[in-house]
Design a protein around this motif. Structure first.
Motif, short mmCIF file in Angstrom:
data_model
loop_
_atom_site.label_atom_id
_atom_site.label_comp_id
_atom_site.label_asym_id
_atom_site.label_seq_id
_atom_site.Cartn_x
_atom_site.Cartn_y
_atom_site.Cartn_z
N CYS A 82 1.72 35.81 -1.05
CA CYS A 82 2.26 36.87 -0.21
C CYS A 82 1.60 36.89 1.17
N CYS A 87 -0.97 44.84 2.63
CA CYS A 87 -0.67 45.48 1.36
C CYS A 87 -1.93 45.58 0.50
N CYS A 115 10.00 43.73 -1.19
CA CYS A 115 9.07 44.05 -2.27
C CYS A 115 8.88 45.56 -2.31
S1 SF4 Z 1 2.90 44.20 -3.94
FE1 SF4 Z 1 4.46 43.00 -2.82
S2 SF4 Z 1 3.85 43.15 -0.66
FE2 SF4 Z 1 2.08 43.75 -1.93
S3 SF4 Z 1 0.86 41.86 -2.20
FE3 SF4 Z 1 2.27 42.06 -3.96
S4 SF4 Z 1 4.07 40.87 -3.35
FE4 SF4 Z 1 2.92 41.28 -1.50
#
Ligand code: SF4
Ligand code: SF4
Length: 122
Positions: A82, A87, A115
């Motif tokens: 990611c 995040c 996401c």
């Molecule tokens: S929750 Fe979604 S945006 Fe956050 S690290 Fe995981 S894949 Fe990435």
């Protein structure tokens, strides 16, 4: 590895509007403002003959077999790489969330996916 569910039925890796059969999934980030709307699944591939062949190299065949014999658990969750560094669940460009949920209902390309689990660190 996170459990992953996804509603992008038009993606070649999607099974029944719920599961993802990819071995590796890449979540990207668009723009500079980090929020759910800026995330997308860059592994998304539209269902067509050309992509059927392309997708084979990234298909989680072992997970698919395990999934067939275990109907209650998610067995074919991909590794989620990611780009959303803002995040909370991003650790060294890998997702460490227990469950990832990708939105893709009515999507025709990757830009429409997102996401839904993104949580900003700030
Ligand atoms: S929750 Fe979604 S945006 Fe956050 S690290 Fe995981 S894949 Fe990435
Ligand atoms: S959009 Fe991404 S997470 Fe969803 S099935 Fe396709 S590759 Fe998997």
């Amino acid at each position: 590895m996170s459990d992953l569910i996804c509603s992008a039925v038009s993606c070649i890796y999607n099974i029944n509007g719920v599961l993802c059969s990819a071995r590796n999934v890449h979540i990207g980030i668009k723009g500079i403002s980090n929020n759910i709307e800026d995330t997308d699944c860059e592994t998304y591939l539209n269902r067509n003959l050309k992509n059927t062949l392309t997708s084979i190299v990234n298909t989680n065949l072992i997970g698919e077999v395990k999934q067939i014999v275990s109907s209650n658990e998610i067995e074919m969750s991909p590794q989620v790489i990611c780009d959303a560094k803002q995040c909370t669940y991003n650790s060294g460009d890998l997702c460490v969330a227990k469950r990832v949920q990708i939105y893709g209902l009515k999507c025709e390309d990757s830009r429409c996916t997102k996401c839904e689990v993104f949580v900003s660190k700030s």
